[in-house]
Design an enzyme around this catalytic site. Structure first.
Site, PDB file in Angstrom:
ATOM      1  N   LYS A  54      22.564  13.511  37.487  1.00  0.00           N
ATOM      2  CA  LYS A  54      22.733  14.807  38.148  1.00  0.00           C
ATOM      3  C   LYS A  54      21.786  15.833  37.523  1.00  0.00           C
ATOM      4  O   LYS A  54      21.128  16.605  38.224  1.00  0.00           O
ATOM      5  CB  LYS A  54      24.193  15.262  38.048  1.00  0.00           C
ATOM      6  CG  LYS A  54      25.078  14.505  39.031  1.00  0.00           C
ATOM      7  CD  LYS A  54      26.560  14.563  38.725  1.00  0.00           C
ATOM      8  CE  LYS A  54      27.289  13.558  39.627  1.00  0.00           C
ATOM      9  NZ  LYS A  54      28.667  13.293  39.235  1.00  0.00           N
ATOM     10  N   GLN A  98      33.174  15.898  35.536  1.00  0.00           N
ATOM     11  CA  GLN A  98      33.045  14.462  35.789  1.00  0.00           C
ATOM     12  C   GLN A  98      34.407  13.775  35.624  1.00  0.00           C
ATOM     13  O   GLN A  98      35.050  13.913  34.575  1.00  0.00           O
ATOM     14  CB  GLN A  98      32.006  13.870  34.820  1.00  0.00           C
ATOM     15  CG  GLN A  98      31.658  12.426  35.098  1.00  0.00           C
ATOM     16  CD  GLN A  98      30.961  12.234  36.453  1.00  0.00           C
ATOM     17  OE1 GLN A  98      30.050  12.962  36.799  1.00  0.00           O
ATOM     18  NE2 GLN A  98      31.415  11.249  37.211  1.00  0.00           N
ATOM     19  N   ASP A 121      32.099  19.983  44.384  1.00  0.00           N
ATOM     20  CA  ASP A 121      32.624  18.652  44.683  1.00  0.00           C
ATOM     21  C   ASP A 121      33.536  18.694  45.911  1.00  0.00           C
ATOM     22  O   ASP A 121      33.834  17.659  46.501  1.00  0.00           O
ATOM     23  CB  ASP A 121      33.460  18.155  43.492  1.00  0.00           C
ATOM     24  CG  ASP A 121      32.785  17.013  42.764  1.00  0.00           C
ATOM     25  OD1 ASP A 121      31.895  16.383  43.355  1.00  0.00           O
ATOM     26  OD2 ASP A 121      33.165  16.750  41.611  1.00  0.00           O
TER      27      ASP A 121
END
Ligand code: NAP
Length: 296
Positions: A54, A98, A121
């Site tokens: 990322k 994460q 997200d």
């Protein structure tokens, strides 16, 4: 019939190139640099590798990125305090925690603490709710990536019978929701299957578009389970061995080799849905920067 291979590698590159231009323009016209903060708790190698890619993708696109790697024994309060700081930090447009988090941290408490405007997200209940009522700001990355693969491959979803195998909050449910929306690139008739579905094959066999996100057994969906000419999207990822060089050998939930002789189009694993997830995260980060600046 040999299926068209829907290349997530190629399509994600197209989107990255578009985003790169958009980021340059945002800087030139508005002096805005989108920013993404990633938060990793612990040293899980797979999570470290995801967070690393990322950060690399941010770099490549001109997006500012910050890594917050915390030790595995970090307590929930410390993590929540960091999120609070990032929520207030104007350099940061997107916050990505994460998952999975270590067992002593309540994942829901953490996801709810992220400012929904920075929830790139798309997992915050406010963003899940907005998707549900058809007014999403951010679509969750993997399901959004699947929709982009379909749109950019010219696959008509309107009126199509879409069958989704899997009902998780991160793939199955949101992809079903996205594709049933009353809008272009959606308007499908969607059925969602799971482990309690009676006679799975009767559903998979009538799908115009079959999306498999089950993750149970490698290559569990076989050619006899699909309709001739179906489009098959394989979300599953299984590590089934190592190459001589020590690289992981991957396969999906779908038996690619047999199905490619029967389907109209199919995504490979690797190189299908996987590369789309990161690029949709970048899309959301850029969108968040635009929203914060009142440009949308
Ligand atoms: P998950 O949370 O484990 O959910 C799996 C879902 O599939 C569940 O709803 C389960 O049903 C259903 N299922 C499992 N076996 C089944 C079977 N034999 N028949 C019918 N339904 C079955 O998994 P997930 O997070 O959605 O991920 C699914 C797969 O996608 C995994 O392999 C994961 O690694 C992969 N993935 C890939 C990406 C990417 O970027 N490429 C992103 C996310 C996930 P129940 O609800 O009844 O248990």
């Amino acid at each position: 019939m040999t299926a068209e291979i829907i290349s997530g590698t190629a399509i994600s590159k197209q989107i990255r190139d578009e985003l790169k231009q958009e980021v340059i323009q945002l800087k030139e016209k508005h002096n805005i640099i989108p920013g993404l903060a990633t938060v990793l708790v612990g040293e899980d190698p797979a999570s470290q590798s995801y967070v690393g890619s990322k950060a690399r993708t941010c770099n490549e696109l001109g997006i500012y990125s910050e890594r917050h790697d915390l030790p595995a024994d970090t307590d929930e309060q410390t993590l929540l305090a960091l999120i609070d700081r990032l929520n207030k930090d104007t350099k940061i447009n997107g916050i990505l925690v994460q998952l999975p988090l270590p067992g002593h941290i309540n994942e829901n408490n953490v996801l709810i603490a992220i400012d929904p405007r920075k929830d790139v997200d798309g997992f915050h209940p406010i963003n899940v709710g907005k998707l549900m009522i058809g007014e999403p700001d951010y679509l969750p990355c993997t399901p959004h990536g699947i929709q982009e693969l379909l749109i950019r491959s010219g696959i008509e979803t309107e009126g199509a019978d879409v069958v989704v195998v899997g009902r998780s909050n991160i793939v199955g449910k949101p992809v079903a929701n996205i594709l049933m929306q009353k809008r272009d690139g959606a308007n499908a008739t969607v059925t969602v299957c799971h482990t309690r579905t009676r006679d799975l094959i009767s559903h998979t066999r009538r799908a115009d578009i079959l999306i498999v996100a089950a993750g149970g057994k490698p290559k569990a969906i076989t050619a006899d389970m699909i309709k001739k000419g179906a489009v098959v999207i394989d979300v599953g990822v299984h590590r089934i061995g190592k190459t001589k060089e020590g690289k992981n050998i991957l396969c999906g939930d779908v038996d690619f080799e047999s199905i490619k002789e029967k389907a109209k189009a199919i995504t490979p694993v690797p190189g299908g849905v996987g590369p789309m997830t990161i690029v949709m995260l970048m899309t959301n980060t850029v969108k968040s920067a635009r929203l914060a600046a009142g440009l949308l």
